[in-house]
Design a protein around this motif. Sequence first.
Motif, PDB file in Angstrom:
ATOM      1  N   SER A 163       0.837  -1.200   0.000  1.00 48.06           N
ATOM      2  CA  SER A 163       0.000   0.000   0.000  1.00 48.06           C
ATOM      3  C   SER A 163       0.870   1.247   0.000  1.00 48.06           C
ATOM      4  O   SER A 163       0.572   2.232  -0.666  1.00 48.06           O
ATOM      5  CB  SER A 163      -0.905   0.024   1.231  1.00 48.06           C
ATOM      6  N   LEU A 164       1.962   1.174   0.777  1.00 46.10           N
ATOM      7  CA  LEU A 164       2.883   2.308   0.834  1.00 46.10           C
ATOM      8  C   LEU A 164       3.430   2.614  -0.553  1.00 46.10           C
ATOM      9  O   LEU A 164       3.455   3.758  -1.007  1.00 46.10           O
ATOM     10  CB  LEU A 164       4.027   1.976   1.807  1.00 46.10           C
ATOM     11  N   LEU A 165       3.844   1.542  -1.254  1.00 49.10           N
ATOM     12  CA  LEU A 165       4.398   1.732  -2.595  1.00 49.10           C
ATOM     13  C   LEU A 165       3.337   2.296  -3.539  1.00 49.10           C
ATOM     14  O   LEU A 165       3.619   3.167  -4.355  1.00 49.10           O
ATOM     15  CB  LEU A 165       4.939   0.409  -3.145  1.00 49.10           C
ATOM     16  N   LEU A 166       2.099   1.768  -3.410  1.00 48.29           N
ATOM     17  CA  LEU A 166       1.009   2.275  -4.255  1.00 48.29           C
ATOM     18  C   LEU A 166       0.788   3.750  -3.962  1.00 48.29           C
ATOM     19  O   LEU A 166       0.605   4.563  -4.860  1.00 48.29           O
ATOM     20  CB  LEU A 166      -0.288   1.517  -3.971  1.00 48.29           C
ATOM     21  N   ASN A 167       0.822   4.048  -2.677  1.00 50.57           N
ATOM     22  CA  ASN A 167       0.621   5.417  -2.197  1.00 50.57           C
ATOM     23  C   ASN A 167       1.627   6.370  -2.844  1.00 50.57           C
ATOM     24  O   ASN A 167       1.302   7.496  -3.208  1.00 50.57           O
ATOM     25  CB  ASN A 167       0.795   5.395  -0.678  1.00 50.57           C
ATOM     26  N   ASN A 171       3.739   7.191 -11.233  1.00 52.34           N
ATOM     27  CA  ASN A 171       2.833   7.480 -12.344  1.00 52.34           C
ATOM     28  C   ASN A 171       1.780   6.401 -12.471  1.00 52.34           C
ATOM     29  O   ASN A 171       1.924   5.300 -11.935  1.00 52.34           O
ATOM     30  CB  ASN A 171       3.631   7.627 -13.648  1.00 52.34           C
ATOM     31  N   PRO A 172       0.685   6.697 -13.207  1.00 51.72           N
ATOM     32  CA  PRO A 172      -0.425   5.746 -13.298  1.00 51.72           C
ATOM     33  C   PRO A 172      -0.049   4.410 -13.932  1.00 51.72           C
ATOM     34  O   PRO A 172      -0.657   3.399 -13.624  1.00 51.72           O
ATOM     35  CB  PRO A 172      -1.466   6.483 -14.144  1.00 51.72           C
ATOM     36  N   PHE A 173       0.984   4.382 -14.799  1.00 50.14           N
ATOM     37  CA  PHE A 173       1.363   3.120 -15.449  1.00 50.14           C
ATOM     38  C   PHE A 173       1.938   2.156 -14.428  1.00 50.14           C
ATOM     39  O   PHE A 173       1.575   0.987 -14.355  1.00 50.14           O
ATOM     40  CB  PHE A 173       2.368   3.376 -16.573  1.00 50.14           C
ATOM     41  N   MET A 178       1.413  -2.448 -10.864  1.00 49.09           N
ATOM     42  CA  MET A 178       1.509  -2.963  -9.509  1.00 49.09           C
ATOM     43  C   MET A 178       0.178  -3.565  -9.049  1.00 49.09           C
ATOM     44  O   MET A 178       0.149  -4.603  -8.401  1.00 49.09           O
ATOM     45  CB  MET A 178       1.961  -1.854  -8.556  1.00 49.09           C
ATOM     46  N   MET A 179      -0.908  -2.893  -9.443  1.00 54.20           N
ATOM     47  CA  MET A 179      -2.235  -3.403  -9.089  1.00 54.20           C
ATOM     48  C   MET A 179      -2.449  -4.812  -9.640  1.00 54.20           C
ATOM     49  O   MET A 179      -3.015  -5.682  -8.991  1.00 54.20           O
ATOM     50  CB  MET A 179      -3.329  -2.485  -9.649  1.00 54.20           C
ATOM     51  N   ASN A 180      -1.955  -5.002 -10.883  1.00 59.62           N
ATOM     52  CA  ASN A 180      -2.055  -6.306 -11.505  1.00 59.62           C
ATOM     53  C   ASN A 180      -1.468  -7.397 -10.622  1.00 59.62           C
ATOM     54  O   ASN A 180      -2.046  -8.471 -10.474  1.00 59.62           O
ATOM     55  CB  ASN A 180      -1.274  -6.290 -12.821  1.00 59.62           C
ATOM     56  N   TRP A 181      -0.302  -7.124 -10.059  1.00 59.32           N
ATOM     57  CA  TRP A 181       0.367  -8.130  -9.245  1.00 59.32           C
ATOM     58  C   TRP A 181      -0.321  -8.344  -7.909  1.00 59.32           C
ATOM     59  O   TRP A 181      -0.308  -9.416  -7.357  1.00 59.32           O
ATOM     60  CB  TRP A 181       1.841  -7.782  -9.056  1.00 59.32           C
ATOM     61  N   MET A 182      -0.932  -7.262  -7.410  1.00 65.09           N
ATOM     62  CA  MET A 182      -1.612  -7.400  -6.124  1.00 65.09           C
ATOM     63  C   MET A 182      -2.903  -8.178  -6.255  1.00 65.09           C
ATOM     64  O   MET A 182      -3.269  -8.948  -5.370  1.00 65.09           O
ATOM     65  CB  MET A 182      -1.924  -6.023  -5.556  1.00 65.09           C
TER      66      MET A 182
END
Lengths: 335, 252
Positions: A163-167, A171-173, A178-182
Amino acid sequence: MKVQNHTPTLILTLVVLSVLALAASCLMGVTPLPLNRLLAAFVGAGDAQAELIVWEIRLPRALAAFVVGMALAGSGAALQGLLRNPLAEPGVLGVSAMSSLFAVITIYWGFVQVSPWVLPLAAIAGALLATGLLALVAPRVQSVVTLVLVGVGISSLAGAFMSLLLNLAPNPFTLSDMMNWMMGSVANRSLEDLLLAAPFLVAGAIAIGLAAPGLRALTLGEEAASAIGLDVGRSRIWVVLGTGLLTGAAVSVAGAVGFVGIIAPHLVRPLVGHDPARTLLPAALLGGLVLVVADLIARLVPTGQELKLGVVAALIGAPIFIWIAVRRRTLESDQ
Amino acid sequence: MSLKLHEASVTLQGAPLLRDVSFEVQSGKLVGLLGPNGAGKTTAVRALLGLQPLNAGQAYLDAQPAHSLSAKQRALIVSYLPQARKLAWPISVREAVALGRFAYGGPMGRLGPADAAAVEDALSRCSLKGFEDRAVTSLSGGELARVHLARALAAQAPALIADEPTAALDPGHSYDVLAALQAQARAGQAVLVVLHDLALAARFCDEIVLLNQGQRVIQAPPQEALTPPILAEVYGVNGSWHRDQLILSGRI
């Protein structure tokens, strides 16, 4: 209560069903194509568009789902045998989460550009870290509940870092990558992605295979298993290594897909006489089958955005996890 | 063939669990390891097997230093039944007994005809015929104790160690277990059994090793080991012998 053992029939049935499911995955999809064009493409005598769809899009994706399911369910069955607990699984114990965290880290800092091997290796390192940690803790804690809680802790920690990394994503890419992997997905996987993971999957499968007789002995508990001649420490190393490699490789292909490692061994166990060694192969096959079908559902459900495989798996798996946990009244008084 | 603990001392986190303990179990003898709670019986068994590192002294299994043996080598010399009885999965009785042959299995755990014969023999000697396909988790305490005993017999090792095999068993089943162990000793096996029931030990054992507070009190035949003064000192109970029967009559 009689113990049943139908292992050969079960394996045969699962192989046949898996082949059917894989074929169905190649034939069904969002692009409507007539059956004769698909079948022609299937045997290599079709038009370019149909061949592209079958060989480059649908088959790699279906194979990826199958291989990932096999790896995760095989890991689940092996961890359950080692820890003597039907709730152990790469997802629940935080192995998948740690592995995807490491994968996401390589995406976040752009290490993935260095070499295609970086991501799978990072995912495996993360998985090995988590399995190693669990194997260190396991003999020290007497209760399996504590162990599952440690896994939940590892999972939450990895989740928090993610979440920290997402935070902080630049950039959106990067964010969508990252969302894909989560969330876990096998969309747009190529055969190259699978080949990259293949050596680790094979090595992991061999390690689990070597641990198999030991898992049977561990039914008696560690002290008695050692008494009948099992090198318990060595078994632990094989399982940690095997599940680390398999889960890491699976995560490098599809990200974190939970619960398949619990459902498949649980369903298979009564049919193989509850032997943890005989559970391994049929559980892996069933795991592969379940994910191929789950991915088919993810592709075919008419939602605006395509469903993620990990989401579908969790929607099916989490309720079953709760059901198993509640039914296991003796959990507290274990060991 | 003998199992031997020689001047063994074990200290765990500053607390002495065993001090200078020596005893020997020879082929053909049923030896009872006795002592009050916390006397160090289980520690002594684990030390003898090389599972518990010694601070001083030696443990020998068939004249070989116990700690130098691999788990498999050890299993081929001595078949050991630890206290833990619970099996993690509802496997069948036959498969649970077959685990006793684990050390003889091939690299993938395959068992041969000799192993199958040993399993059948153990099943019939422990009256488990007809139970072969039952799930071990569906058995009563007495039946489960027989399964574990059968597993130990199936190993056909020259020695056998059982840690409290009669725990939680009623008198009838306790007699059965001890009678089976006695038969093993008569057939030439070296048998060490940890017991809490003094009368049971007095009735079946050829020799008694009595531990108290981590030290060996005596190794001798029951009548010499469990004398009224020793019982009073070690257990704090009144006991007396009537011919070859030990009768306990309350706390001192």
